[in-house]
Scaffold this motif. Structure first.
Motif, PDB file in Angstrom:
ATOM      1  N   VAL A 119     -31.539  87.362 -48.744  1.00  0.00           N
ATOM      2  CA  VAL A 119     -30.854  87.237 -49.798  1.00  0.00           C
ATOM      3  C   VAL A 119     -29.384  87.756 -49.838  1.00  0.00           C
ATOM      4  N   LEU A 120     -29.488  89.193 -49.492  1.00  0.00           N
ATOM      5  CA  LEU A 120     -28.007  90.011 -49.358  1.00  0.00           C
ATOM      6  C   LEU A 120     -27.134  89.219 -48.648  1.00  0.00           C
ATOM      7  N   CYS A 121     -27.497  88.806 -47.270  1.00  0.00           N
ATOM      8  CA  CYS A 121     -26.765  88.317 -46.412  1.00  0.00           C
ATOM      9  C   CYS A 121     -26.312  86.761 -46.703  1.00  0.00           C
ATOM     10  N   ASN A 122     -26.986  86.150 -47.546  1.00  0.00           N
ATOM     11  CA  ASN A 122     -26.318  84.743 -48.000  1.00  0.00           C
ATOM     12  C   ASN A 122     -25.584  85.078 -49.116  1.00  0.00           C
ATOM     13  N   ARG A 123     -25.757  86.087 -49.920  1.00  0.00           N
ATOM     14  CA  ARG A 123     -24.846  86.516 -50.991  1.00  0.00           C
ATOM     15  C   ARG A 123     -23.537  86.552 -50.407  1.00  0.00           C
ATOM     16  N   PRO A 178     -32.130  95.886 -47.251  1.00  0.00           N
ATOM     17  CA  PRO A 178     -30.566  95.121 -47.691  1.00  0.00           C
ATOM     18  C   PRO A 178     -29.498  96.032 -47.449  1.00  0.00           C
ATOM     19  N   GLU A 179     -30.080  97.403 -48.170  1.00  0.00           N
ATOM     20  CA  GLU A 179     -29.114  98.497 -48.026  1.00  0.00           C
ATOM     21  C   GLU A 179     -28.425  98.817 -46.679  1.00  0.00           C
ATOM     22  N   THR A 180     -29.221  98.679 -45.587  1.00  0.00           N
ATOM     23  CA  THR A 180     -28.701  98.893 -44.332  1.00  0.00           C
ATOM     24  C   THR A 180     -27.706  97.854 -43.974  1.00  0.00           C
ATOM     25  N   ALA A 181     -28.284  96.475 -44.430  1.00  0.00           N
ATOM     26  CA  ALA A 181     -27.329  95.389 -43.998  1.00  0.00           C
ATOM     27  C   ALA A 181     -26.073  95.602 -44.601  1.00  0.00           C
ATOM     28  N   ARG A 182     -26.049  95.854 -45.931  1.00  0.00           N
ATOM     29  CA  ARG A 182     -24.733  95.909 -46.525  1.00  0.00           C
ATOM     30  C   ARG A 182     -23.631  96.920 -45.830  1.00  0.00           C
ATOM     31  N   ALA A 183     -24.402  98.186 -45.712  1.00  0.00           N
ATOM     32  CA  ALA A 183     -23.604  99.009 -45.106  1.00  0.00           C
ATOM     33  C   ALA A 183     -22.893  98.696 -43.782  1.00  0.00           C
ATOM     34  N   ALA A 184     -23.876  98.071 -42.963  1.00  0.00           N
ATOM     35  CA  ALA A 184     -23.166  97.645 -41.705  1.00  0.00           C
ATOM     36  C   ALA A 184     -21.965  96.584 -41.926  1.00  0.00           C
ATOM     37  N   ILE A 185     -22.359  95.674 -42.922  1.00  0.00           N
ATOM     38  CA  ILE A 185     -21.350  94.625 -43.261  1.00  0.00           C
ATOM     39  C   ILE A 185     -19.810  95.198 -43.718  1.00  0.00           C
ATOM     40  N   LEU A 186     -20.114  96.299 -44.609  1.00  0.00           N
ATOM     41  CA  LEU A 186     -18.814  96.984 -44.974  1.00  0.00           C
ATOM     42  C   LEU A 186     -18.448  97.635 -43.680  1.00  0.00           C
ATOM     43  N   VAL A 194     -29.287  91.276 -37.706  1.00  0.00           N
ATOM     44  CA  VAL A 194     -30.305  91.046 -37.126  1.00  0.00           C
ATOM     45  C   VAL A 194     -31.624  91.952 -37.706  1.00  0.00           C
ATOM     46  N   GLY A 195     -32.808  91.313 -37.794  1.00  0.00           N
ATOM     47  CA  GLY A 195     -33.763  92.443 -38.216  1.00  0.00           C
ATOM     48  C   GLY A 195     -35.067  92.229 -37.394  1.00  0.00           C
ATOM     49  N   PRO A 196     -35.646  93.207 -37.158  1.00  0.00           N
ATOM     50  CA  PRO A 196     -37.098  93.045 -36.221  1.00  0.00           C
ATOM     51  C   PRO A 196     -38.120  92.346 -36.935  1.00  0.00           C
ATOM     52  N   SER A 197     -37.938  92.130 -38.455  1.00  0.00           N
ATOM     53  CA  SER A 197     -38.885  91.314 -39.243  1.00  0.00           C
ATOM     54  C   SER A 197     -38.311  90.491 -40.244  1.00  0.00           C
ATOM     55  N   LEU A 198     -38.896  89.951 -41.183  1.00  0.00           N
ATOM     56  CA  LEU A 198     -38.505  89.062 -42.004  1.00  0.00           C
ATOM     57  C   LEU A 198     -38.508  89.865 -43.315  1.00  0.00           C
ATOM     58  N   ASN A 199     -37.551  90.285 -43.953  1.00  0.00           N
ATOM     59  CA  ASN A 199     -37.330  90.951 -45.284  1.00  0.00           C
ATOM     60  C   ASN A 199     -36.832  89.905 -46.058  1.00  0.00           C
ATOM     61  N   PRO A 200     -37.155  89.305 -47.065  1.00  0.00           N
ATOM     62  CA  PRO A 200     -36.646  88.491 -47.734  1.00  0.00           C
ATOM     63  C   PRO A 200     -35.319  88.837 -48.470  1.00  0.00           C
ATOM     64  N   GLN A 201     -35.572  90.156 -49.125  1.00  0.00           N
ATOM     65  CA  GLN A 201     -34.317  90.911 -49.823  1.00  0.00           C
ATOM     66  C   GLN A 201     -33.083  91.046 -48.750  1.00  0.00           C
ATOM     67  N   THR A 202     -33.334  91.142 -47.691  1.00  0.00           N
ATOM     68  CA  THR A 202     -32.152  91.252 -46.825  1.00  0.00           C
ATOM     69  C   THR A 202     -31.348  89.862 -46.349  1.00  0.00           C
ATOM     70  N   ILE A 252     -27.904  85.806 -40.821  1.00  0.00           N
ATOM     71  CA  ILE A 252     -28.994  86.738 -40.633  1.00  0.00           C
ATOM     72  C   ILE A 252     -29.970  86.086 -39.676  1.00  0.00           C
ATOM     73  N   MET A 253     -30.337  86.834 -38.623  1.00  0.00           N
ATOM     74  CA  MET A 253     -31.367  86.480 -37.811  1.00  0.00           C
ATOM     75  C   MET A 253     -32.548  87.476 -37.934  1.00  0.00           C
ATOM     76  N   PRO A 254     -33.445  87.078 -38.556  1.00  0.00           N
ATOM     77  CA  PRO A 254     -34.709  87.985 -38.685  1.00  0.00           C
ATOM     78  C   PRO A 254     -35.872  87.813 -37.812  1.00  0.00           C
ATOM     79  N   GLY A 255     -36.528  88.780 -37.470  1.00  0.00           N
ATOM     80  CA  GLY A 255     -37.444  88.742 -36.335  1.00  0.00           C
ATOM     81  C   GLY A 255     -38.698  87.989 -36.858  1.00  0.00           C
ATOM     82  N   VAL A 256     -39.340  87.013 -36.148  1.00  0.00           N
ATOM     83  CA  VAL A 256     -40.661  86.288 -36.583  1.00  0.00           C
ATOM     84  C   VAL A 256     -41.729  86.197 -35.539  1.00  0.00           C
TER      85      VAL A 256
END
Length: 223
Positions: A108-112, A83-91, A98-106, A117-121
């Motif tokens: 949650v951050l994007c939904n907030r 989520p830290e990386t996602a937030r920095a990119a959003i700012l 997009v993530g290579p894997s499913l990180n629930p915290q990321t 958010i398109m996680p890898g599965v």
């Protein structure tokens, strides 16, 4: 509402350019050419050194607000591991993550912040978890481990899942993926390898135009 609009825009465009490079300047050049060739959804991966500089530059020059504008493009971030990386990119201006894997915290951050958010599965369990977390599109990654029939298999028990294969999608098989039910596709190294090798970045625009044409033809035939 902006999140829903962006998700719909990404689906409408259908082709996502996944860009990696040695410098942010190189990635900006790739993005310019991809956009010129018709790919309007640009994913700048965080594996690029100083990737946020490329995102800031592109976000300042392109906008998702007016699809009729010659400056229309949707700029996002890829390889967001946390989520830290996602937030920095959003700012920095990223409008989707997009993530290579499913990180629930990321997620949650994007939904907030109402950011797509398109996680890898890779598994049905991961897809179910992503849906329960509120994910709109899952990225089937790496796509080259699967055949397009994987989407039909997923949609057996989960017809509500929106799947975007990334990795292994080519001009030769993009039609198969679309006909199998992909809502979008991610195009990586095939888009840029020849341009980097030759130093002729106009080749990115040429290849982008080929992918857009192939996607639209497949989409028309699938309906």
């Amino acid at each position: 509402m902006k999140k829903l609009k962006l998700v719909q825009q990404i689906v409408n465009e259908g082709v996502v350019a996944v860009l990696r490079g040695e410098t942010p300047e190189e990635v900006v050049r790739m993005a310019e050419q991809a956009i010129a060739g018709g790919i309007k959804v640009i994913e700048v991966t965080m594996t690029v050194p100083f990737a946020l500089k490329a995102i800031e530059e592109l976000a300042s020059r392109y906008s998702s607000s007016d699809p009729e504008s010659d400056r229309y493009a949707i700029i996002g971030v890829g390889t967001a591991l946390d989520p830290e990386t996602a937030r920095a990119a959003i700012l920095s201006g990223a409008e989707f993550v997009v993530g290579p894997s499913l990180n629930p915290q990321t997620v949650v951050l994007c939904n907030r912040y109402r950011i797509p958010i398109m996680p890898g599965v890779m598994t049905i369990q991961e897809i179910q978890t992503a849906l329960e977390l509120g994910v709109d599109i899952v990225k089937l990654f790496p796509g080259n481990l699967y055949s397009p029939s994987m989407i039909k298999a997923i949609k057996g028990p989960m017809p509500q899942a929106n799947v975007m294969p990334t990795g292994g999608v080519s001009l030769a098989n993009i039609g198969e993926w679309v006909r199998a039910g992909a809502v979008a596709v991610g195009i990586g190294s095939d888009l840029t390898t020849e341009a980097v090798k030759t130093g002729n970045y106009a080749l990115v625009a040429e290849k982008a135009a080929q992918y857009v044409a192939a996607y639209r033809e497949a989409k028309a035939n699938a309906n």
